[in-house]
Design an enzyme around this catalytic site. Sequence first.
Site, PDB file in Angstrom:
ATOM      1  N   SER A  84       0.854  -1.179   0.000  1.00  0.00           N
ATOM      2  CA  SER A  84       0.000   0.000   0.000  1.00  0.00           C
ATOM      3  C   SER A  84       0.889   1.228   0.000  1.00  0.00           C
ATOM      4  O   SER A  84       1.889   1.281   0.729  1.00  0.00           O
ATOM      5  CB  SER A  84      -0.922   0.026   1.228  1.00  0.00           C
ATOM      6  OG  SER A  84      -1.783   1.145   1.177  1.00  0.00           O
ATOM      7  N   GLU A  85       0.537   2.218  -0.817  1.00  0.00           N
ATOM      8  CA  GLU A  85       1.445   3.335  -1.036  1.00  0.00           C
ATOM      9  C   GLU A  85       1.637   4.215   0.190  1.00  0.00           C
ATOM     10  O   GLU A  85       2.561   5.036   0.226  1.00  0.00           O
ATOM     11  CB  GLU A  85       0.967   4.184  -2.224  1.00  0.00           C
ATOM     12  CG  GLU A  85      -0.345   4.886  -2.005  1.00  0.00           C
ATOM     13  CD  GLU A  85      -0.970   5.335  -3.312  1.00  0.00           C
ATOM     14  OE1 GLU A  85      -1.076   6.547  -3.514  1.00  0.00           O
ATOM     15  OE2 GLU A  85      -1.348   4.479  -4.128  1.00  0.00           O
ATOM     16  N   ASN A  86       0.779   4.068   1.213  1.00  0.00           N
ATOM     17  CA  ASN A  86       1.006   4.837   2.436  1.00  0.00           C
ATOM     18  C   ASN A  86       2.090   4.219   3.308  1.00  0.00           C
ATOM     19  O   ASN A  86       2.383   4.731   4.386  1.00  0.00           O
ATOM     20  CB  ASN A  86      -0.294   5.014   3.235  1.00  0.00           C
ATOM     21  CG  ASN A  86      -0.929   3.698   3.637  1.00  0.00           C
ATOM     22  OD1 ASN A  86      -0.903   2.743   2.865  1.00  0.00           O
ATOM     23  ND2 ASN A  86      -1.514   3.645   4.812  1.00  0.00           N
TER      24      ASN A  86
END
Length: 225
Positions: free
Chosen positions: A47-49
């Site tokens: 997940s890009e976070n």
Amino acid sequence: MTPLSREAIAARLAQDIQDGWHVNLGIGMPEGVANFLPEGRDILLHSENGILGMGPTPPEGQEDPTLVNAGKKPITMLPGASIFDHAMSFGLIRGRHLNLCVLGGYQVAETGDLANWSLDHGDPIASVGGAMDLAVGAQRIWVMMQHNDKSGAARILEQCTFPLTGSGCVKRVYTDLAVIDVEPEGFVVTEMVAGLTPEELQDRSGAKLRFAEGCGTLPDMTRAA
């Protein structure tokens, strides 16, 4: 003819994710893929976070408010998962370390162009987020979307009419009606839902479709389970 549900599209797509792949799931429909990964395959979800090693959605009532994906949806984490900052996360993306990114879409063109961040209606809130980085950084892009919008307009097109997220990046499209590869010659349909004819699918599309030899039936994996 019964179109697939969002969950059924996610379940079908999950079957094609290969053992050993590192995979980003985009916000929206793609998030559901995490709940249908085949058992026995070593797949790491990103997940890009700043997460590598996401698991499926937690059972209702067992959500941890400190564990969310990029879409702010509750997640679980598998043993050995890692949490890191955005700089590291986007280093993974831009360094082409992701084998696959699954994105939602508004439109896909026969050249593989993707429009998935703005309907071009002058909405000041529209934001591309990390989608452009993913479109050019992941080794392959698969798109999940409804075959037609709410008005019935085609989303499979000769050219996108909405602002592009990425040019020539899409390799495969999973819709509620079909699985479609993006080849140099254009769209090639490999599976269709039962009861749908090639002529009907073509009528619901805005670009010429070619049909693979032995084009199969698109199964509802959720119903089979």
